[in-house]
Design a protein around this motif. Structure first.
Motif, PDB file in Angstrom:
ATOM      1  N   THR A   1      25.159  17.924   8.186  1.00 43.64           N
ATOM      2  CA  THR A   1      26.065  18.953   7.681  1.00 43.64           C
ATOM      3  C   THR A   1      25.281  20.016   6.916  1.00 43.64           C
ATOM      4  N   ALA A   2      24.298  19.605   6.136  1.00 45.95           N
ATOM      5  CA  ALA A   2      23.452  20.569   5.412  1.00 45.95           C
ATOM      6  C   ALA A   2      22.733  21.480   6.407  1.00 45.95           C
ATOM      7  N   ALA A   3      22.214  20.910   7.483  1.00 43.73           N
ATOM      8  CA  ALA A   3      21.535  21.698   8.514  1.00 43.73           C
ATOM      9  C   ALA A   3      22.524  22.651   9.197  1.00 43.73           C
ATOM     10  N   LYS A   4      23.732  22.171   9.462  1.00 41.43           N
ATOM     11  CA  LYS A   4      24.755  23.005  10.103  1.00 41.43           C
ATOM     12  C   LYS A   4      25.117  24.187   9.203  1.00 41.43           C
ATOM     13  N   TYR A   5      25.308  23.943   7.925  1.00 37.48           N
ATOM     14  CA  TYR A   5      25.642  25.024   6.993  1.00 37.48           C
ATOM     15  C   TYR A   5      24.489  26.010   6.867  1.00 37.48           C
ATOM     16  N   ARG A   6      23.255  25.507   6.847  1.00 34.99           N
ATOM     17  CA  ARG A   6      22.076  26.381   6.781  1.00 34.99           C
ATOM     18  C   ARG A   6      22.060  27.302   7.995  1.00 34.99           C
ATOM     19  N   GLU A   7      22.327  26.742   9.165  1.00 32.37           N
ATOM     20  CA  GLU A   7      22.371  27.539  10.393  1.00 32.37           C
ATOM     21  C   GLU A   7      23.499  28.564  10.348  1.00 32.37           C
ATOM     22  N   GLU A   8      24.659  28.174   9.838  1.00 38.07           N
ATOM     23  CA  GLU A   8      25.784  29.096   9.728  1.00 38.07           C
ATOM     24  C   GLU A   8      25.473  30.247   8.772  1.00 38.07           C
ATOM     25  N   LEU A   9      24.589  30.018   7.823  1.00 39.46           N
ATOM     26  CA  LEU A   9      24.154  31.057   6.892  1.00 39.46           C
ATOM     27  C   LEU A   9      23.011  31.889   7.467  1.00 39.46           C
ATOM     28  N   ASN A  10      22.625  31.592   8.707  1.00 40.30           N
ATOM     29  CA  ASN A  10      21.516  32.274   9.402  1.00 40.30           C
ATOM     30  C   ASN A  10      20.180  32.081   8.693  1.00 40.30           C
ATOM     31  N   ILE A  11      19.981  30.930   8.122  1.00 40.95           N
ATOM     32  CA  ILE A  11      18.726  30.605   7.460  1.00 40.95           C
ATOM     33  C   ILE A  11      17.956  29.683   8.399  1.00 40.95           C
ATOM     34  N   VAL A  12      16.730  30.054   8.698  1.00 40.59           N
ATOM     35  CA  VAL A  12      15.930  29.267   9.633  1.00 40.59           C
ATOM     36  C   VAL A  12      15.508  27.949   9.001  1.00 40.59           C
ATOM     37  N   ARG A  13      15.099  27.015   9.833  1.00 41.42           N
ATOM     38  CA  ARG A  13      14.700  25.698   9.341  1.00 41.42           C
ATOM     39  C   ARG A  13      13.438  25.817   8.483  1.00 41.42           C
ATOM     40  N   SER A  14      13.147  24.799   7.713  1.00 41.64           N
ATOM     41  CA  SER A  14      12.060  24.851   6.732  1.00 41.64           C
ATOM     42  C   SER A  14      10.700  25.120   7.373  1.00 41.64           C
ATOM     43  N   ALA A  15      10.434  24.559   8.545  1.00 41.71           N
ATOM     44  CA  ALA A  15       9.135  24.780   9.196  1.00 41.71           C
ATOM     45  C   ALA A  15       8.926  26.258   9.526  1.00 41.71           C
ATOM     46  N   LYS A  16       9.986  26.922   9.949  1.00 39.93           N
ATOM     47  CA  LYS A  16       9.869  28.350  10.261  1.00 39.93           C
ATOM     48  C   LYS A  16       9.773  29.180   8.987  1.00 39.93           C
TER      49      LYS A  16
END
Length: 106
Positions: free
Chosen positions: A54-69
């Motif tokens: 869910t945290a990853a889904k919300y991060r994506e919905e906020l248009n924030i790239v994953r930590s590695a990027k």
């Protein structure tokens, strides 16, 4: 009402959780950005029960790239104007300042 039940039994809205994720990522270490698991653990310390997915889904919905990027973006330390794909008005141009959002250079 749609949301997540916190430790006290009250419901935190998805919007509230997203509003908590944004400043956490904005204040993260550039050497060690927050992963979805780390976001989950931080939110759980605040009493917000959320899964890693869910945290990853919300991060994506906020248009924030994953930590590695984000690590890659932080290392680039670009001074070009960067915009989010969904929000062209969100820009940053200061020396050494850059966005952690899914972005493209103009």
């Amino acid at each position: 009402m749609k949301g997540l039940v916190n430790q006290t039994g009250k419901i935190d809205s998805a919007m509230y959780v997203k509003q908590r994720i944004e400043p956490l990522i904005a204040a993260e270490s550039h050497e060690a950005p927050l992963s979805a698991k780390m976001l989950t653990e931080t939110l759980q310390q605040e009493g917000i029960q959320i899964s890693r997915r869910t945290a990853a889904k919300y991060r994506e919905e906020l248009n924030i790239v994953r930590s590695a990027k984000r690590v890659h973006l932080y290392r680039l330390n670009t001074t070009k104007e960067i915009r989010t794909k969904k929000s062209p008005s969100a820009t940053t141009t200061a020396e050494g300042d850059f966005s952690y959002f899914e972005c493209y250079s103009t």
